[in-house]
Each structure stands twice: as C-alpha cells, then as structure tokens.
Scaffold this active site. Structure first.
Site, mmCIF file in Angstrom:
data_model
loop_
_atom_site.group_PDB
_atom_site.id
_atom_site.type_symbol
_atom_site.label_atom_id
_atom_site.label_comp_id
_atom_site.label_asym_id
_atom_site.label_seq_id
_atom_site.Cartn_x
_atom_site.Cartn_y
_atom_site.Cartn_z
ATOM 1 N N GLU A 40 0.833 -1.389 -0.021
ATOM 2 C CA GLU A 40 -0.041 0.071 0.183
ATOM 3 C C GLU A 40 0.917 1.106 -0.092
ATOM 4 O O GLU A 40 0.778 2.210 0.825
ATOM 5 C CB GLU A 40 -0.921 -0.029 0.963
ATOM 6 N N GLU B 192 -4.601 -10.228 0.025
ATOM 7 C CA GLU B 192 -5.413 -10.122 1.382
ATOM 8 C C GLU B 192 -6.740 -10.196 1.145
ATOM 9 O O GLU B 192 -7.296 -10.023 0.120
ATOM 10 C CB GLU B 192 -5.320 -8.738 2.127
#
Length: 1019
Positions: free
Chosen positions: A444, A508
């Site tokens: 991220e 994820e």
C-alpha cells in the site's frame, strides 16, 4: 534559512559504518556442535538481552551533554528491558492508526517532538584478538550507536538487522555501549503499516566475537534438471580475508552423509556447483531439509564449522502458473504481524513457534510477513515445519493515499536509495530459506519508479524467486498479479481472463475482524474453479489487543483510543483469526474446514459410497486414519476405523464405508461422522491430530415431527379465562398465561408456580452490530431506525376448546418514519397440559421506495427464567455458526451452559449463534423446557440483552440481566467480510420479506428430551 539536515531526516543516508547485509549463519568448533543448531553455543556468541539503563527524552536535542561518553553517570537512570517496546514499559504514548501518519506530512522531516530513548549497557572484553560484531535485530525507527564515547554507527529500517564492526572502538575491560533511538525518522514515512506505533530496541541485541579470517557470507541455490529429479547445488560466498583456500562441504540428510566435496577459495571468494542425485524435495507439505556443513581452517590452525539448513526446491512460473518443483501449488495463507498482548512487537521464539504450529494444525500452508521482514528465526520455523512465505519489505506509505498523491515517494527519484536498501537487505538476509517463495516490495505505497528499481535490484541478487507487489496494477514489476479484497464477481473476471496473463493471488481477503469472516466457502470455490487463481491470504492472523486487568482481576484487551490516542482507528487492530492470547477464534475453525486438504462428498449413501478428494499438492493420503462414527442423536450405533488407500495429490477415490447399514437404518435421524487423522507423529502435530471432518445424514432415517394429542390420563383442569380491559389471563392447575391487550404481547407464562417467560416473544430486526456491519450500521440506525422497530397491535381474539385455547393477535411492525414494515399474525395455542405453541407469520408491507437492502435479522426474542441455564440443542455446534460461516460445525446433539454460549470477542458484538437447529432445551437439574422448532432455525441464548452487549466496549464489561434472552431467527444475516472486503452475499441476507416462525415450548423431564423432541403436543 534552510532547516538543518539531521541524520534521522537525511534520505540520502541509509547507514553509517553498518556492515553489508548477509545471510544468517553461526560458527562452531566441530561438526557435533554445529549439527545442534544452537546459536547460543556457537563460537563467540553473547546475547545482550536483559536490563539496560534508560533515559527517555522528549526529543534528541534534549540529550544531556556527553551522554555518549564512557564515564557518563547512568546509575540514577531508569532500567528498561531489552528487547522491548518502550511504550509498553511506561514511556511515551500508545497510539494506533491503520492508515494515518501520526504527524503532519512533510517528508523527509519529522516533528521536533520526536520521543527519544538512550540505552546504556556495560560490556566486558578480555581479549582483542578477534573481531567484535554488534548486531541489532530490530530498532524502531532509527538509531545512533556509540562505543566508549565514539560514534560507531547509524542505521534505519526498523525491522531489518543492523550490524557494526565495533573492534576499533573497544578495549580490554569495561566498555560502554550507548544507543540513541529516535521514534520518528525519514524512514517513518516508509513504515506506516497498520499497527501500533511502538518504539525502541524491540528485537534481540547480539555480540559476535569472530575470527578475523572467518566466513562473511554464503549463498545457496538449488537448480533442478528438466525432470526435477537431480538438482545442482550452487554455493557462493566470501571471507573477510583471503587466508582460507579450501572449504570442505558435507551434505547430510537425517544425519546420514549424502555427499562430500571440496570448494576452492580464491581471493577470499568462492563459487561452486555440485549435482545431487534424486534428493528429497522441499515443499510445505513435506518439508525435507538437508544439512550443509562447511568446514575450513583458520590462520591460527583452528577449524571452524558453519552449518546450514537447505531445501531442494524450485519456484517458477510454468504455463502462467506458480509451481514448486514443477507442480502447480495453491496458497491457503494468512497475513501475520508480530504481536503479543504484553510486549507488543517483541515476540519470542516460543511465540513464533506457537504461531507456526497453530497455522499448520489449521491447514494453513502459507504466510505473508505483513508488512515487514520477520525475525530470522521465524523463517527457520517455516523451513522446518513447512510454510510457503511471501517475504515482505519493511515498506508502506499508506497515509499518502489521503493526500491525493499516493505515488509521492514511490515515484520520487530522491527516495530510490531508501527503497532499494530495504529490498536488498531483506533478500541478502533471507535468501537461503527454502520457505521463501516470493519477495514482496512492500504494501500500500502507490506505484512508481522506485519499485522498478527494487525489482531489478532483487533480480540481480536472486533470480530464483518471484517478486510480488499488490500496488502494481499492471504487473509491470511483479511476477504475479495480486489484488486484495477483490469481490467475488471481479475475482471471477480475473479467473476468466487467463490467456497469456500472470497468475493471480489474493494477498489479502477475508478480513477477520470481530465475528467473522463469512463467505470463505464461496471464495475457496471460486479460487479452485479457475487455474489462474492460486489462492489467497486471510487478513490477518492475530488480534493486536494489549492486555489489561480490570478491578475483578479479569483480563481484557485494549485497542486504539483506549489510551486517549487520536486520531485512531479504534478496534481495527482487532482483526485476527486468533485472539490476543492465541486462542483460536470461530473464524479460524471455519477457515480450517474451508481450506481442508481432504474433501469428502456423498456418492450414494444407500450403498455407503463416498468420494474422497486429495487437495494436497504433494502428499499422498495413504495410511491416513479415518474414524467413522454412526450416531442417532446421542446414541452411538457403531464406531470403526479405516485407513485410506494410496490417493495421490489432486486425485479422488470412491470408497465404500465399512459400516453395518442394516443396523443403522433401524434408528432415527442417523448421521455418519467422518474424521481424518494423522497416522503418525508429524513435526507440527501428534499422531491422531484431526486434519478435517465431514458428516452425512442417512436420508432414509429422517423422522418428521408429528402431532401428539394430550394424554387423557393427565390431571389437567379446564382452562379458565379472565378477560379484563387491559389483560387477558388463561389459567388452570398447571399454568398461568397473561397477555397485554394494550400491547398485544405475552406478559408472563408461569408453569407449576414458576415463571418461565417474563417477556415476549416479539419480532426483532436488530442485532448488536458486528465489525463487518460497520458500513451499514449508521444507515440501519439513523436512516431506517431499525433499533426502534415496534409492534402495533391491531386485534386480539381467542377461541376456547376442551383441550386448548387459541389466541390470535394481529400487529403491524415498523419503525420511525418508514413506509415499509410487516403485517404480523401471532397464533398462540396453549394446551391444558401447559404446552405453548406459537406460529408467527409476517407479510412484508411496502408503500414507498426507500427500504433497506438488508436487515440484520428477522427473529423472535423473549426473556426466560435464568435458573434454566443448561442448554442442549440438536443443530450445529459446538462453536458458534452463521449461515455463511458454518461448515466447521457439524449437526449433532450438543450441550453447554448459557454462559458458555457466549463468544468473548475483544470488542463485544453479536455472537454465539447456533445454526440449523431442530430443538433446544433449557434445563435446571432434571427439569427442562423444550423449545421445539417446526423447521430448522438459528438461535442464540445469552444471559444479557442486546443493549448491554452494545454498551460494553471490552471483555468483562457486559452487564448481566436477571433473565436469559432467547432469540430464534427465521434468518439472521451472515457475517461477510465488509469491515474490509466482500459484503454478505445475497443468499445470506435477511431482507424485507415474508417469513414465518413456529415453535412449541413445554416442560419435560430432561431424560425424555430426545423422545419428546419428535412431536408437537398440538396443531
């Protein structure tokens, strides 16, 4: 005037006097010691963990003059434990954020208020012959090292080791080690992971006294031939000097010598290749490890031995699929943070071993080190026990997403050196571990040129593994295409779009926050359906709760905001498959079942045929023990064992169960329970460990519930009716029943002088919101006002017969300012023996366009006598289950207590449901009340009400009620994963829809429960 460039704000500075990164290994005097792999017994090893002197400051500038000097007085300072996080030892402030930086974004500068800790320790040295290497395994976020007053080094990157040659700075006798640690540095902009902001020397500090001519680094590769039969073992490395000319390499498997050969060393460096014939191959299911022992002579005539654990395995993309040793693999993984409820980011070997064992025991085969390199010992455990690893760089700048310039640093050439440093040091440390399948560039952090540089830097060092980065939307610098929290429909599109495309993983998914995740079965089925989809990693492994104790001595756990920290993401750190103390949650039990490596399907139970599918990628199922239990309620009809035949990886086999069908069909509601067990001890589990389980119902033995009339032999008097303006009372010598005519509700039900029901039943649309409801909760409460749903009575009529009285109440259910609702019909029948039968019908009423897409639930709730606290039910158990999370819980007869039906989530929320239930009984001693369902429903029973659950913010804070609350659900919405992922899927949503619930409540002798459950007294 330009701001002064401080060391901890200099993006061009990655370290001072820090030694080059290298693989982890230890040196011993002889092979016997080496093969024990006990680093604390290795040559010249000293562990410097323990109590250090400590000075905590508001900022580095407040450091006292001369603090680094050898004779600086420290006796009056505090003491602190190393390793440890200083916030958890009484210094600084606890703060949790998920995305946000805790200071203004002004890279590379950090606030002047920069909490700083200065650590002091004395070191005794009696001989200066050798080199002294000081190793810090983890320091957050940057630090300066001083030895005897001299600056010996500087480093950053919190979760990678930093080593310094302190030989020039030490002397015989006492030496002073001084370490000044800065909470914030320019590196902090690259370390904005979802976790507590914790600081200090949080991993071990080690001292190595090593020979000046010793081995400096060694790198091992295992390269297969085209058939993955023979492997070439490649070794490369270097010594500190050019003294050593020859190395003897010994390869052992299970203590037996496999090969021995010599390696020439030239100018301190060496490269060698040796073909190893038909080695045992390493994979997560069969983690065969070899021991490679290197021997060489030193200048003083002594011998040194370096042992390595290696695995023969190849990681490749073949035909657009990720393969290990030429075979496609599937990842059933989990994301793991370092987390301990008392010590935070500081975890021990025992803690890491516990994690690995639990993962293996729950069928997990892969772990992503989110979002940073772990302690080196963790990779040793993954090598040994068998887990595929995505090794992730200590790199995340998530907070920049909120600035509108997500690529601010990742595409800034001035930060390239910092990015590459984090990748290279990780790879150089961990590249000998066979468990590492992929290097991850971070998490991220947007996209940009610096990731391209990282990718090429990694490939220059190690071309044998794949590189991963989820933020690379076009897979330009990622060997796999990775997404996170991709919804099922979009995931299917990826699966269909496979031609010439890179393989896909979900790095994820399945956000395990609070009660959840749900919908894992659908994800598993989707990923198994398309070859391009090769599995995923649940977020995440462990709740990051911080242990505390209340006034009653009970342990509970704190989360963001509990320390007054702001801004904070609250309990978003409570999102693991295990609770903070590593107790498995219901979510982990469900995940274990969903990812089961042995799948059982019914073929024809009338011929006792089942199909067994082997979903292992490498393991043959031969010899796996199958325990078979045939039961009717609590009667064991037959129990036997069998062993599976040879069923190869990805193969399936039809099997006839060795049980007596003729005997079984003489019983009612017969279920066949199968459980698969390890036939021998394995590293991660003892013999008999259950791999998975399944059960089947013999349909020919299903018994439909029938109506049974009241026995004429009973001593029951006629039901008398008292009809007053506000209360309707029905009474005989067995019971007394009161209805409010004003509200159309049952006020009280007394049987044999004891009140059974003190309120209800009433329709409820509400549940205490779970974490996965977080994005719906506000609309539910403030737009549709579901918590304020009320029933309005229309009519109340009754009809009397000789054996019973029928009461019919019509109502309208809606809530504040809504044009939708339900027309309700309550049909009560009370028989003269005290059996209460209720059938509630609800018809949706829609007179406007604004209606909720989903309701939390449609159920009936009532208050029951609290003394009846022993619970028996026939449905799913033992643990809780919901309609989108119930595969792990088999249907059967279960017993518990009302208190035991509670799941103690760190953040209290809806919990404890038992699905697909035929009946429940609440008992006190031998007396019981049977709640018999007309069809299968879900239910919860608790010793508190929903309001108390919502008001409690931590364990131990739920205010208990003077009654038990039973809720029978026509439909409760599933769990989903929408705290960060897929919403509840359509089949698992309660909606504004027609419904009906029918049950009967009557007093029985507990011993007669099974027989009594087979019929209704009336109707």
């Amino acid at each position: 005037m330009l701001r002064e460039m401080k060391r901890w704000e200099n993006i061009h500075l990655t370290g001072i006097n820090r030694l080059p990164a290298h693989t982890d290994f230890y040196r011993y005097q002889n092979i016997e010691e080496a093969l024990q792999f006990n680093k604390e017994k290795s040559n010249g090893y000293t562990l410097l963990d323990g109590v250090w002197k400590f000075l905590f400051l508001e900022a580095p500038e407040f450091s006292p003059l001369g603090f680094e000097k050898k004779d600086f007085p420290v006796d009056a300072f505090d003491e602190i434990t190393v390793p440890g996080c200083w916030q958890l030892q009484g210094y600084g402030k606890m703060h949790y954020t998920d995305v946000l930086y805790p200071f203004p974004i002004n890279p590379p500068f950090v606030p002047q208020e920069n909490p700083t800790g200065i650590y002091f320790r004395e070191l005794e040295i009696d001989d200066l012959t050798d080199l002294f290497i000081l190793k810090f395994n983890g320091v957050d976020s940057a630090f300066d090292l001083y030895i005897n007053g001299q600056h010996a080094g500087f480093s950053k990157v919190s979760r990678l080791p930093s080593e310094f040659d302190i030989t020039p700075f030490v002397k015989k006798g006492k030496n002073r080690i001084t370490v000044r640690v800065y909470q914030f540095s320019d590196g902090t902009y690259l370390e904005d992971q979802d976790m507590w902001w914790l600081s200090g020397i949080f991993r071990s500090v080690e001292l190595f006294k090593i020979n000046r001519n010793t081995l400096q680094d060694v790198y091992v590769e295992t390269l297969p031939d085209e058939h993955y039969h023979d492997f070439t073992l490649k070794l490369a490395g270097a010594f500190f000097t050019d003294h050593v000319k020859k190395i003897k390499a010994n390869l052992l498997y299970q203590e037996e010598m496999v090969d021995s050969f010599f390696i020439d060393v030239q100018a301190g460096g060496f490269e060698a290749e040796q073909v190893i014939k038909n080695p045992h191959l390493w994979n997560a299911e069969e983690p065969h490890l070899y021991k490679l022992v290197l021997e060489y002579e030193l200048a003083d005539g002594g011998k040194e031995v370096v042992p390595l654990r290696i695995g023969f395995r190849a990681v490749e993309i073949i035909d657009n699929e990720i393969c290990v040793n030429g075979k496609r693999v599937f990842f059933n993984g989990v994301n793991r943070h370092d987390a301990h409820p008392k010590t935070g980011r500081t975890v021990t070997y025992t803690d890491m071993l516990q994690d690995v064992l639990l993962m293996k025991q729950h069928n997990i085969n892969a772990v992503r080190t989110a979002h940073y390199p772990n302690n080196d010992a963790f990779y040793d455990l993954c090598d040994l026990y068998g887990l595929y690893v995505i090794d992730e760089a200590d790199l995340e700048c998530h907070g920049l997403e909120n600035t509108g310039n997500y690529n601010w640093l990742s595409d800034h050439e001035g930060w390239e050196k910092q990015y590459v440093d984090r990748a290279v040091r990780m790879v150089k440390r961990d590249r000998n571990h066979p468990s590492v399948m992929m290097w991850s560039l971070g998490n991220e952090s947007g996209a940009g040129r610096n990731f391209t540089s990282m990718y090429h830097a990694i490939k220059d060092i190690d071309s044998t593994r794949l590189v991963h980065y989820e933020g690379d939307r076009v897979a330009a610098y990622s060997d796999v295409y990775t997404t996170m929290y991709t919804r099922l429909s979009a995931l299917e599109e990826i699966g269909l779009d496979a031609e010439g495309k890179k393989p896909h993983i979900l790095c994820e998914y399945g956000h395990a926050m609070g009660n959840g995740p749900g919908g894992l079965t659908e994800y598993q089925e989707m990923m198994r359906k398309y070859p391009r989809l090769q599995g995923g990693f649940i977020w995440e492994w462990c709740d990051h709760g911080i242990e505390s104790v209340n006034e009653n001595g009970e342990i509970f756990y704190l989360y963001g905001g509990d320390y007054g920290d702001f801004p904070t993401n609250g309990n978003f750190c409570i999102d693991g498959l295990v609770f903070p103390d590593k107790t498995p949650s219901p979510g982990l039990l469900e995940y274990k079942k969903v990812i089961e490596p042995i799948v059982t399907e019914e073929v024809d139970l009338q011929e006792l045929k089942i199909k067994v599918k082997n979903r292992y990628d490498f393991r043959n199922l031969v010899g796996v023990l199958v325990n078979i239990v045939v039961k009717s309620f609590d009667i064991v009809i037959e129990e036997t064992d069998m062993k599976l035949p040879a069923i190869g990886p990805q193969e399936e086999w039809e099997i006839v169960l060795p049980i007596n069908l003729e005997k079984a069909i003489l019983y009612e509601n017969v279920r066949i329970y199968l459980s698969y067990h390890e036939p021998e001890d394995r590293l991660h589990a003892q013999k008999g460990h259950m791999i998975t389980k399944e059960s089947f119902l013999l349909s020919s033995t299903i018994v439909e519930k029938t109506v049974k009339r009241i026995s004429d032999g009973g001593n029951y008097t006629t039901i008398e009716i008292s009809d007053k303006p506000t209360v309707l009372t029905l009474e005989n010598n067995i019971f007394k029943l009161e209805f409010s005519k004003v509200y159309g509700t049952l006020k009280s039900f007394v049987v044999e002088g004891e009140e059974v029901i003190s309120k209800g039943p009433e329709v409820t649309l509400w549940r205490a919101a779970i974490d996965n409801d977080m994005y719906k909760k506000d609309e539910w409460i403030h737009k549709y006002f579901l918590k304020q749903a009320k029933e309005q009575v229309d009519t109340l009529t009754y009809r009397v017969s000789e054996e019973y009285v029928n009461i019919e109440i019509t109502k309208y259910l809606s809530t504040v300012n809504q044009a939708w609702g339900f027309a309700l019909v309550y049909q009560y029948r009370i028989t003269k023996d005290g059996a209460l039968n209720l059938h509630v019908k609800g018809s949706k009423v829609i007179r406007g366009k604004e209606i909720p897409e989903m309701l939390p639930r449609i159920g009936l709730t009532m208050h029951l006598n609290k003394e009846y606290s022993d619970v028996t039910w026939y449905g799913r158990g033992e643990s809780e289950s919901y309609q989108d999370s119930k595969r792990s819980q088999e249907i059967g007869l279960y017993r518990n207590t009302v208190e035991g039906m509670h799941t103690d989530y760190v953040y209290p929320q809806e919990n404890g449901s038992r699905s697909d239930t035929s009946f429940i009984a609440l008992a006190k001693g031998e007396d019981a009340y049977l709640v018999n369902f007309k069809k299968e429903y879900d239910f919860t029973v608790h010793d508190y009400d929903t309001t108390a659950l919502e008001e409690a913010k931590h364990r131990g804070n739920i205010k208990k009620s003077p009654y038990n609350v039973l809720t029978i659900d026509y439909k409760q919405s599933g769990l989903g994963s929408n705290s960060c992922g897929e919403e509840q899927l359509p089949p698992y949503r309660a909606a504004v829809e027609d419904f009906h619930i029918q049950f009967e409540l009557r007093k029985i002798n507990k011993a007669d429960l099974i027989e009594e459950s087979k019929y209704f007294v009336a109707r």
